[in-house]
Design an enzyme around this catalytic site. Sequence first.
Site, short mmCIF file in Angstrom:
data_model
loop_
_atom_site.label_atom_id
_atom_site.label_comp_id
_atom_site.label_asym_id
_atom_site.label_seq_id
_atom_site.Cartn_x
_atom_site.Cartn_y
_atom_site.Cartn_z
N TRP A 140 0.88 -1.19 0.00
CA TRP A 140 0.00 0.00 0.00
C TRP A 140 0.91 1.23 0.00
CZ3 TRP A 140 -1.84 2.59 4.96
CH2 TRP A 140 -2.81 3.56 4.71
N ASP A 192 -0.18 -5.45 9.53
CA ASP A 192 -1.23 -4.48 9.19
C ASP A 192 -2.44 -5.32 8.76
OD1 ASP A 192 -2.88 -2.48 8.40
OD2 ASP A 192 -1.52 -1.58 6.93
N LYS A 224 -12.86 -0.81 6.56
CA LYS A 224 -13.42 -1.67 5.51
C LYS A 224 -14.46 -2.62 6.08
CE LYS A 224 -9.65 -0.11 3.55
NZ LYS A 224 -9.48 0.78 2.44
C1 LMR Z 1 -6.80 1.92 -0.47
O1 LMR Z 1 -5.75 1.26 -0.49
O2 LMR Z 1 -7.39 2.25 -1.49
C2 LMR Z 1 -7.39 2.31 0.85
O3 LMR Z 1 -6.66 1.76 1.89
C3 LMR Z 1 -7.65 3.76 0.99
C4 LMR Z 1 -6.41 4.56 1.28
O4 LMR Z 1 -6.43 5.28 2.27
O5 LMR Z 1 -5.44 4.49 0.54
#
Ligand code: LMR
Length: 445
Positions: free
Chosen positions: A165, A256, A292
């Site tokens: 991420w 996480d 989520k």
């Molecule tokens: C995502 O990966 O789209 C979500 O976790 C929202 C974000 O805050 O990035």
Amino acid sequence: MMMMIMSRCGGGGGGGGGGVVKNMVGSTAAMRSMSSWWKSVEPAPKDPILGVTEAFLADPNPDKVNVGVGAYRDDNGKPVVLECVREAERRIAGNLNMEYLPMGGSVKMVEETLKLAYGEDSEFIKDKRIAAVQALSGTGACRLFADFQKRFCPDSQIYIPVPTWSNHHNIWRDAQVPQRTYHYYHAESRGLDFAALMDDVKNAPNGSFFLLHACAHNPTGVDPSEEQWREISEQFKANRILLYLINVKGHFAFFDMAYQGFASGDPARDAKSIRIFLEDGHHIGIAQSYAKNMGLYGQRVGCLSVLCEDEKQAVAVKSQLQQLARPMYSNPPVHGALIVSTILGDPDLKKLWLKEVKVMADRIIGMRTALRENLEKLGSPLSWKHITEQIGMFCYSGMTPEQVDRLTKEFHIYMTRNGRISMAGITTGNVGYLANAIHEVTKSA
Ligand code: LMR
């Protein structure tokens, strides 16, 4: 005087420019006319995920599709407020309390949240060995941990999977923890690069910090199997006596867990990776989020926990986590925490929540099948089996940034440039349109 002020705020991104205000002379208007305080500030680059939502919202095209941000939508493409949340809101409404929470947040919410990660009957909870605080969703939990890591292990680094991420990089960067990476995704197989991952774990210096996605890996949708988690945990294991004789590592695993429930439809099953590490005696850390799995995106409610040696250590660690939170936001917001504790503290509401999590996960699984079938029906020369093999909220499609750009320009389809598709944004109404567009931009690849 002015020259002095200008130089104070020069340079990019970093430190504050406070401290000179006391000596200022002249009126505010005069100061403003000289307006040089923020002269050197350049616009920040757009966030690779939230920037996609901004672009989507600005597009007037009626056919536009947003498969960018990881946020659940129903089959009409509408945001969802879960029924358990609506019922919790009704109950809370009669019982409003706007007082500050303690620095560590809602004790009840944190207690219930720990059960989801460590297990209903966890001995660690009974023995009070977990230092845990309410956090500003998963992001806040990761950031609090990163700051804690920097404060108490100032020379440490964090190993982050490739890819991850995007905000993970920002979080540990801003906490000033140096980042290393470890292999995770295998592009050719569109699966896990398990051998390379294990090598990286083996070769990392003893006592390294690793960031692990507990389930439903973001962005790839690729998780290790249960057997692979056992092997990873084994490789992480601390064995202080034999440490130098055999190749066993004493790494720290920080999980996480932003998508608990979205991998399998069952939050308990999705905590398997964590339970394996616990069984193996690791002292782990966990970031949990209700964005989520309870649809509480904007409520920013989550939890950071650190499993300690004993109760005394847990008390000390918790006090330090609170001290980190105090100058940042003092104490966390009350409303989301009250929703969560109301739901999880009531057996009927909790049952309803579990049912609703399964409905969300199942709708996404259905959309995976539909997207793959549509692409295959169009005669795509490419294999799309990874769409149904990957799990959780995302599909890591394998599309290139240029193909994604064409999707946006020619078809008004919005997604991140790494080729990640948020499956939660697909509906029975737009899946055909999306498949056709994907086929158009990939057929000559
Ligand atoms: C995502 O990966 O789209 C979500 O976790 C929202 C974000 O805050 O990035």
